[in-house]
Design an enzyme around this catalytic site. Structure first.
Site, PDB file in Angstrom:
ATOM      1  N   ASP A  10       0.848  -1.193   0.000  1.00 29.36           N
ATOM      2  CA  ASP A  10       0.000   0.000   0.000  1.00 29.36           C
ATOM      3  C   ASP A  10       0.889   1.251   0.000  1.00 29.36           C
ATOM      4  O   ASP A  10       1.754   1.407   0.853  1.00 29.36           O
ATOM      5  CB  ASP A  10      -0.879  -0.043   1.254  1.00 29.36           C
ATOM      6  N   ASP A 105      -3.721   2.257  -5.339  1.00 34.93           N
ATOM      7  CA  ASP A 105      -2.446   2.283  -4.619  1.00 34.93           C
ATOM      8  C   ASP A 105      -2.181   1.050  -3.773  1.00 34.93           C
ATOM      9  O   ASP A 105      -1.252   1.041  -2.996  1.00 34.93           O
ATOM     10  CB  ASP A 105      -2.337   3.559  -3.771  1.00 34.93           C
ATOM     11  N   GLU A 106      -3.014   0.023  -3.898  1.00 31.03           N
ATOM     12  CA  GLU A 106      -2.732  -1.161  -3.084  1.00 31.03           C
ATOM     13  C   GLU A 106      -3.098  -2.450  -3.800  1.00 31.03           C
ATOM     14  O   GLU A 106      -3.952  -2.475  -4.671  1.00 31.03           O
ATOM     15  CB  GLU A 106      -3.457  -1.088  -1.730  1.00 31.03           C
TER      16      GLU A 106
HETATM   17  N1  DCP Z   1      -8.721   8.006  -1.397  1.00 26.81           N
HETATM   18  C1  DCP Z   1      -9.819   8.821  -1.620  1.00 26.81           C
HETATM   19  N2  DCP Z   1     -10.868   8.842  -0.741  1.00 26.81           N
HETATM   20  C2  DCP Z   1     -10.831   8.071   0.391  1.00 26.81           C
HETATM   21  C3  DCP Z   1      -9.728   7.233   0.633  1.00 26.81           C
HETATM   22  C4  DCP Z   1      -8.685   7.227  -0.279  1.00 26.81           C
HETATM   23  O1  DCP Z   1      -9.865   9.510  -2.636  1.00 26.81           O
HETATM   24  N3  DCP Z   1     -11.850   8.110   1.242  1.00 26.81           N
HETATM   25  C5  DCP Z   1      -7.607   8.025  -2.357  1.00 26.81           C
HETATM   26  C6  DCP Z   1      -6.546   8.996  -1.927  1.00 26.81           C
HETATM   27  C7  DCP Z   1      -5.435   8.141  -1.388  1.00 26.81           C
HETATM   28  C8  DCP Z   1      -5.596   6.865  -2.173  1.00 26.81           C
HETATM   29  O2  DCP Z   1      -6.986   6.756  -2.443  1.00 26.81           O
HETATM   30  O3  DCP Z   1      -4.167   8.734  -1.576  1.00 26.81           O
HETATM   31  C9  DCP Z   1      -5.127   5.656  -1.396  1.00 26.81           C
HETATM   32  O4  DCP Z   1      -5.888   5.463  -0.218  1.00 26.81           O
HETATM   33  P1  DCP Z   1      -5.262   4.940   1.133  1.00 26.81           P
HETATM   34  O5  DCP Z   1      -6.373   4.586   2.018  1.00 26.81           O
HETATM   35  O6  DCP Z   1      -4.220   3.916   0.858  1.00 26.81           O
HETATM   36  O7  DCP Z   1      -4.597   6.237   1.757  1.00 26.81           O
HETATM   37  P2  DCP Z   1      -3.199   6.889   1.469  1.00 26.81           P
HETATM   38  O8  DCP Z   1      -2.394   6.106   0.510  1.00 26.81           O
HETATM   39  O9  DCP Z   1      -3.426   8.309   1.072  1.00 26.81           O
HETATM   40  O10 DCP Z   1      -2.532   6.912   2.879  1.00 26.81           O
HETATM   41  P3  DCP Z   1      -1.877   5.695   3.711  1.00 26.81           P
HETATM   42  O11 DCP Z   1      -0.443   6.069   3.879  1.00 26.81           O
HETATM   43  O12 DCP Z   1      -2.614   5.671   4.993  1.00 26.81           O
HETATM   44  O13 DCP Z   1      -2.074   4.461   2.881  1.00 26.81           O
HETATM   45 MG    MG Z   2      -2.172   4.043   0.725  1.00 28.13          MG
END
Ligand code: DCP
Ligand code: MG
Length: 361
Positions: A10, A105-106
């Site tokens: 992720d 992203d995962e």
């Molecule tokens: N995303 C979004 N709305 C949400 C959750 C996520 O648009 N409610 C998008 C933005 C994030 C991406 O999806 O950058 C990936 O989600 P993640 O939950 O993996 O969150 P992040 O990668 O941003 O942070 P982390 O470091 O916690 O994985």
């Molecule tokens: Mg993420």
């Protein structure tokens, strides 16, 4: 049962990290990607610098602005994120064909057998993270475990830019101390319900019989029963079926009565269940569509451990998703439900649960 080696990868603060990568003046700053602070938009994600102030995904941008007044708000650039998403997938495929992306992203990777002939999933995860860093300039975190549930939980533990291995023997003791809110597949609403029943940790969850869990939470109770014991037989599925089956009702006038909406959802779920039955299929992802009086359309989805096709489960998931929308505070003109992630009623897929993802569209 054959022991599997699963990696969950992720990306860290994905959208925000990309923005910081492409604009050095944003580095080490509180970056908030999403809707503008003076709009009704929400935060897609925030850099770790902004998270310190309590800013997180799905929070209204206006609220993020109040919590973090110096935060720099940026509009998402989905094309760029998508391209990076493909880049990292290409890296995954160098190691195994069994890659199951969960979002941009995962992904889950099954590396029990892999193209490099490397017996160590830990070393593979390390190598993949290094490759991602070299090729995209971004950091990823990884969880390594004998199943998807544990790998997903593990990848969060040493975030950002870290990894965590959960070896089979460790799994149970690890789950016991895990707060219920950290369980993948247990959302905010269920978390609160569990807490009200005295379930705060994995150990508390484990005291419940499968029967009682099903009685309180419906079918998903079997999943909870399994994960409390570190059991998750779901396979990493390289090819997800993207077809969906759904139904919707458009109303003759706008409504704001949520009880009335719930009755509508019962009706729509009944239709969807009928259509699923006709196609001899079930699906794991339930998506609720709401169209507001001003024609704005939003969707909310939840992916379950197990494929569903019955009216009751579909309706109850849709009702839970409805609570995640502004329906009621705002008048609506249409409700719809679709079930996707379809399977063909094959046996032997084991317990399946999973991903709930909110999508504003
Ligand atoms: N995303 C979004 N709305 C949400 C959750 C996520 O648009 N409610 C998008 C933005 C994030 C991406 O999806 O950058 C990936 O989600 P993640 O939950 O993996 O969150 P992040 O990668 O941003 O942070 P982390 O470091 O916690 O994985
Ligand atoms: Mg993420």
């Amino acid at each position: 049962m054959r022991l599997r080696k699963i990696i969950h990868i992720d990306m860290d603060a994905f959208y925000a990290s990309v923005e910081q990568r492409d604009n050095p003046s944003l580095r080490a700053k509180a970056v908030i990607v999403g809707g503008a602070p003076d709009s009704r938009g929400v935060v897609a994600t925030a850099s770790y610098e902004a998270r310190k102030f309590g800013v997180h995904s799905a929070m209204p941008s206006a609220q993020a602005k109040r919590l973090c007044p110096h935060g720099i708000f940026i509009k998402p650039r989905f094309d760029v994120y998508r391209e990076i998403s493909h880049q990292i997938r290409e890296i995954f495929f160098e190691y195994t064909d069994l890659v199951e992306p969960l979002s941009m992203d995962e992904a889950y990777l099954d590396v029990t057998e892999n193209h490099k002939g490397n017996p160590s999933a830990t070393l593979i995860a390390q190598e993949i993270r290094k490759r991602i860093k070299e090729e995209t300039g971004l950091t990823a975190s990884a969880g390594i475990a004998p199943n998807k549930f544990l790998a997903k939980v593990a990848s969060d533990i040493n975030k950002p830019d870290g990894m965590k291995v959960i070896i089979p023997n460790e799994a149970e003791s690890f789950i016991e101390t895990l707060p219920i809110g950290k369980f993948h597949g247990i959302g905010k609403v269920t978390e609160r319900r569990m807490q009200s029943l005295g379930i705060e940790t994995g150990a508390d969850l484990k005291k419940w019989s499968e029967f009682d869990l099903i009685e309180h939470f419906g079918k998903v109770g079997s999943y909870y029963y399994g994960i409390a014991r570190g059991i998750d037989e779901r396979e990493v599925k390289a090819n997800r079926i993207r077809k969906s089956i759904g139904a919707e009702n458009t109303f003759s006038r706008d409504h704001d009565d949520t009880l009335w909406m719930e009755k509508q959802l019962d009706e729509i779920a009944f239709k969807v269940a009928g259509r699923l039955e006709k196609s001899h299929t079930k699906g794991r992802t339930v998506t609720l569509k709401v169209r507001f009086a001003n024609f704005q359309r939003i969707t909310r989805s939840l992916t379950l451990i197990q494929s569903v096709a019955d009216t009751g489960t579909i309706a109850s998931v849709a009702k839970e998703l409805l609570t995640q929308t502004e329906a009621g505070q705002r008048k609506i003109r249409l409700l719809g439900i679709t079930v996707s992630n379809l399977d063909l009623l094959k046996n032997g897929q084991g317990i399946q649960l999973d991903l709930f993802e909110n999508n504003d569209t």
